[in-house]
Design a protein around this motif. Structure first.
Motif, short mmCIF file in Angstrom:
data_model
loop_
_atom_site.label_atom_id
_atom_site.label_comp_id
_atom_site.label_asym_id
_atom_site.label_seq_id
_atom_site.Cartn_x
_atom_site.Cartn_y
_atom_site.Cartn_z
N ARG A 1 4.86 -7.68 -1.50
CA ARG A 1 5.08 -6.35 -2.08
C ARG A 1 4.44 -6.26 -3.46
NH1 ARG A 1 11.48 -5.81 -1.03
NH2 ARG A 1 11.31 -8.07 -1.31
N ILE A 2 4.49 -7.36 -4.21
CA ILE A 2 3.77 -7.46 -5.47
C ILE A 2 3.00 -8.78 -5.43
CG2 ILE A 2 3.92 -7.47 -7.99
CD1 ILE A 2 6.71 -6.26 -7.74
N ARG A 3 1.69 -8.71 -5.47
CA ARG A 3 0.88 -9.93 -5.39
C ARG A 3 0.28 -10.24 -6.76
NH1 ARG A 3 -1.87 -13.09 -1.51
NH2 ARG A 3 -1.05 -11.81 0.20
N PHE A 4 0.57 -11.43 -7.25
CA PHE A 4 0.09 -11.84 -8.57
C PHE A 4 -1.16 -12.71 -8.47
CE2 PHE A 4 4.71 -11.24 -9.29
CZ PHE A 4 4.64 -10.26 -10.27
N GLU B 1 19.69 -6.26 0.41
CA GLU B 1 18.33 -6.10 -0.08
C GLU B 1 18.40 -5.27 -1.35
OE1 GLU B 1 14.65 -5.74 -1.17
OE2 GLU B 1 15.03 -6.96 0.61
N SER B 2 17.85 -5.81 -2.46
CA SER B 2 17.96 -5.12 -3.75
C SER B 2 16.68 -4.42 -4.18
CB SER B 2 18.37 -6.12 -4.83
OG SER B 2 17.39 -7.14 -4.97
N GLY B 3 15.65 -4.47 -3.36
CA GLY B 3 14.37 -3.89 -3.76
C GLY B 3 14.29 -2.40 -3.49
N PHE B 4 15.12 -1.62 -4.17
CA PHE B 4 15.11 -0.16 -4.00
C PHE B 4 15.47 0.51 -5.32
CE2 PHE B 4 19.43 -1.53 -3.17
CZ PHE B 4 20.21 -0.58 -3.82
N LEU B 5 15.14 1.79 -5.39
CA LEU B 5 15.44 2.60 -6.57
C LEU B 5 16.12 3.88 -6.11
CD1 LEU B 5 15.00 3.27 -9.65
CD2 LEU B 5 12.88 4.39 -8.92
N LEU B 6 17.20 4.25 -6.79
CA LEU B 6 17.89 5.51 -6.53
C LEU B 6 17.57 6.49 -7.64
CD1 LEU B 6 21.40 4.12 -5.51
CD2 LEU B 6 19.55 4.81 -3.98
N ALA B 7 17.18 7.72 -7.24
CA ALA B 7 16.86 8.75 -8.24
C ALA B 7 16.95 10.13 -7.59
CB ALA B 7 15.45 8.54 -8.81
N THR B 8 17.66 11.03 -8.23
CA THR B 8 17.79 12.43 -7.79
C THR B 8 18.15 12.57 -6.33
OG1 THR B 8 15.41 12.62 -7.32
CG2 THR B 8 16.14 13.16 -9.57
N GLY B 9 19.11 11.76 -5.87
CA GLY B 9 19.57 11.87 -4.50
C GLY B 9 18.63 11.30 -3.47
N ARG B 10 17.66 10.52 -3.91
CA ARG B 10 16.71 9.92 -2.97
C ARG B 10 16.59 8.43 -3.24
NH1 ARG B 10 14.60 13.61 0.05
NH2 ARG B 10 12.88 12.37 0.85
N ILE B 11 16.16 7.72 -2.23
CA ILE B 11 15.95 6.28 -2.34
C ILE B 11 14.48 5.99 -2.15
CG2 ILE B 11 16.54 5.98 0.13
CD1 ILE B 11 17.52 3.15 -0.57
N PHE B 12 13.94 5.10 -2.98
CA PHE B 12 12.54 4.70 -2.92
C PHE B 12 12.47 3.19 -2.79
CE2 PHE B 12 12.92 8.51 -5.46
CZ PHE B 12 11.92 9.34 -4.97
N SER B 13 11.48 2.70 -2.04
CA SER B 13 11.33 1.26 -1.84
C SER B 13 9.91 0.93 -1.43
CB SER B 13 12.31 0.76 -0.78
OG SER B 13 12.14 -0.63 -0.56
N MET B 14 9.51 -0.33 -1.70
CA MET B 14 8.24 -0.84 -1.19
C MET B 14 8.41 -1.41 0.22
SD MET B 14 6.47 -2.67 -4.49
CE MET B 14 5.44 -1.70 -5.60
N SER B 15 9.64 -1.44 0.70
CA SER B 15 9.93 -1.91 2.06
C SER B 15 10.24 -0.72 2.95
CB SER B 15 11.12 -2.88 2.06
OG SER B 15 10.88 -3.99 1.23
N PRO C 1 0.80 -1.24 0.00
CA PRO C 1 0.00 0.00 0.00
C PRO C 1 0.82 1.28 0.00
CG PRO C 1 -0.08 -1.06 2.15
CD PRO C 1 0.58 -2.03 1.22
N LEU C 2 2.08 1.23 0.53
CA LEU C 2 2.87 2.44 0.67
C LEU C 2 4.23 2.31 0.00
CD1 LEU C 2 2.25 3.27 4.45
CD2 LEU C 2 1.13 4.32 2.47
N LEU C 3 4.72 3.42 -0.52
CA LEU C 3 6.09 3.54 -0.97
C LEU C 3 6.83 4.43 0.02
CD1 LEU C 3 5.73 4.10 -4.84
CD2 LEU C 3 6.06 1.95 -3.60
N LEU D 1 18.07 -1.69 4.34
CA LEU D 1 18.04 -0.44 3.59
C LEU D 1 18.21 0.79 4.48
CD1 LEU D 1 15.16 -1.17 1.03
CD2 LEU D 1 17.63 -1.42 0.72
N ALA D 2 18.10 0.61 5.81
CA ALA D 2 18.21 1.75 6.72
C ALA D 2 19.58 2.42 6.62
CB ALA D 2 17.93 1.32 8.16
N VAL D 3 20.64 1.65 6.33
CA VAL D 3 22.00 2.21 6.27
C VAL D 3 22.21 3.06 5.02
CG1 VAL D 3 22.93 0.28 7.61
CG2 VAL D 3 22.96 0.17 5.11
N LEU D 4 21.24 3.02 4.09
CA LEU D 4 21.38 3.80 2.86
C LEU D 4 20.74 5.18 2.99
CD1 LEU D 4 20.50 1.07 0.19
CD2 LEU D 4 22.70 1.53 1.31
#
Length: 437
Positions: A394-397, A202-216, A175-177, A223-226
């Protein structure tokens, strides 16, 4: 005085043989005055002796001494490149009929579909099976299904048909990013930071414009250390329903990384081929994944093959592989599954013959084999809750998308019907085609 060559004599006799065979079967042979890659056409007559106006065009080749590479089971015929190009752009079904005048026998093959394969087109060689490709009275039933007049659609069968697609429905997302600022500028920086902090990866993250995004969540776990700033969250719908193409591409990237993270223990990402493939078990034993639909007994996603002389030495390994693409149509998300294969020499290092092996197995597999592979991948990616673990939500099929059609297509009209493959050297073809259930 001008003389007729042996080749011309054989050509005339070959056309006469075909004309008689067509006439004996109750149809009409119309020869053409313009002899370039086409000698005539076979026009079909129905059971009421009405000429249908439906025809296939034909090129006739004849010999009095035998064809190239002829054996008791088959032979080859090499076509001129300009003839092949003409057949492919003609827009009509084209058959090549090869006549052995000494044996008074003939064989046929549809060449406008045969040469749609780039490898076959490059070689220019048509392979005939003397049993499956006989040009005899029984062949006209199959030939008549090919005769589609120019500009008309393929013939419909008066029936309904249910189609199973290769689109796996995405039922829901987390439900949240989560997002936060990060000092990492690329994924290499992120791996090094996780490694230096003795974190799990953990590889489930995206880096963009100095920010990190994740479904976790980003305030706990690997991912907290990032992160180097406060963590915030927003509804996943903000990205999943966006009409902004740039934001949609960002969301697809995050989905790809999340999907690989959810299956990191099982799947390996091959950056060059852009596919994921099943990881080999540590002991290099077969890896079987059970099926979850009625009638399925599971599939072997990883198979080692051993040499004949040394049954303990692995000669190559076959991994199930797939290219996976997230797509959105009409506000619904799908995962497009395109199954393929990957070959290694030991379960890890790519085989030098990977491309050759994949081509070989793709050339001989049929529609049902591809269907079964898509189903197997769908079952695997959906996952299930067990006594010891729960599936990643995180993704339900859901299920593969199924479509109900009010008409059916006769597949013999457009799918080349080739004889089943036979084992090759050292059983290679048999080994590649083996699909354990």
């Amino acid at each position: 005085m001008p003389k007729r060559s042996n080749q011309q004599r054989a050509g005339y006799r070959g056309e006469a043989f075909v004309e008689k065979a067509v006439s004996d079967a109750g149809h009409v042979w119309n020869d053409t005055k313009r002899d370039f890659a086409v000698d005539g056409q076979i026009e079909f007559v129905d059971t009421d002796r009405e000429v249908t106006g439906v025809a296939v065009v034909a090129q006739v080749k004849a010999t009095e001494v035998g064809f190239q590479g002829e054996t008791v089971t088959g032979f080859r015929f090499t076509c001129k490149p300009d003839h092949v190009a003409y057949w492919l752009r003609l827009g009509r079904p084209v058959v090549l009929i090869c006549v052995n005048l000494r044996l008074q026998q003939a064989w046929w093959k549809r060449v406008d579909t045969w040469f749609t394969d780039p490898e076959r087109k490059a070689r220019g060689v048509v392979e005939f099976n003397k049993t499956a490709d006989r040009f005899d009275p029984d062949a006209f039933g199959r030939l008549s299904t090919l005769g589609v007049p120019v500009g008309e659609p393929l013939p419909r069968l008066e029936a309904s048909e249910q189609l199973v697609s290769n689109l796996l429905v995405v039922e829901d997302f987390a439900p949240l990013l989560y997002e936060a600022s990060t000092p990492c500028r690329d994924r290499g920086d992120a791996w090094e930071r996780m490694r230096s902090n003795d974190s799990k990866f953990e590889s489930g993250f995206l880096l963009a414009t100095g920010r990190i995004f994740s479904m976790s969540p980003l305030d706990e776990g690997p991912l907290a250390v990032l992160c180097n700033g406060p963590v915030t969250s927003f509804p996943t719908d903000t990205w999943s329903t966006t009409g902004d193409p740039d934001l949609q591409r960002r969301f697809v990237s995050l989905l790809n990384f999340t999907l690989r993270a959810a299956h990191h223990r099982d799947l390996v990402w091959h950056a060059k081929k852009k596919v994921v493939y099943m990881q080999a078990p540590p002991d290099r034993s077969r890896r079987r994944i059970k099926g979850r639909y009625r009638g399925s007994r599971g599939r072997t996603f990883f198979t080692p093959y051993f040499g004949k002389d040394d049954a303990t030495k692995i000669t190559f390994c076959r991994h199930y592989a797939a290219s996976l693409y997230f797509r959105r149509w009409a506000d619904q998300w799908f995962l497009e599954i395109n199954p393929t294969y990957h070959f290694t020499i030991d379960g890890q290092r790519d085989s030098l013959y990977d491309a050759e092996y994949v081509k070989k197995i793709k050339r001989i597999e049929r529609n049902n084999a591809v269907y079964q592979l898509v189903r197997a991948w769908a079952d695997f990616l959906r996952g299930e809750d067990t006594l010891f673990s729960s599936r990643d939500d995180r993704i339900r099929f859901g299920q593969l998308l199924e479509l109900d059609c009010d008409a059916a297509i006769d597949e013999t009209v457009w799918i080349p019907q080739e004889p089943a493959p036979k084992p090759g050297v050292n059983g290679l073809a048999e080994g590649l085609w083996e699909l354990p259930r």
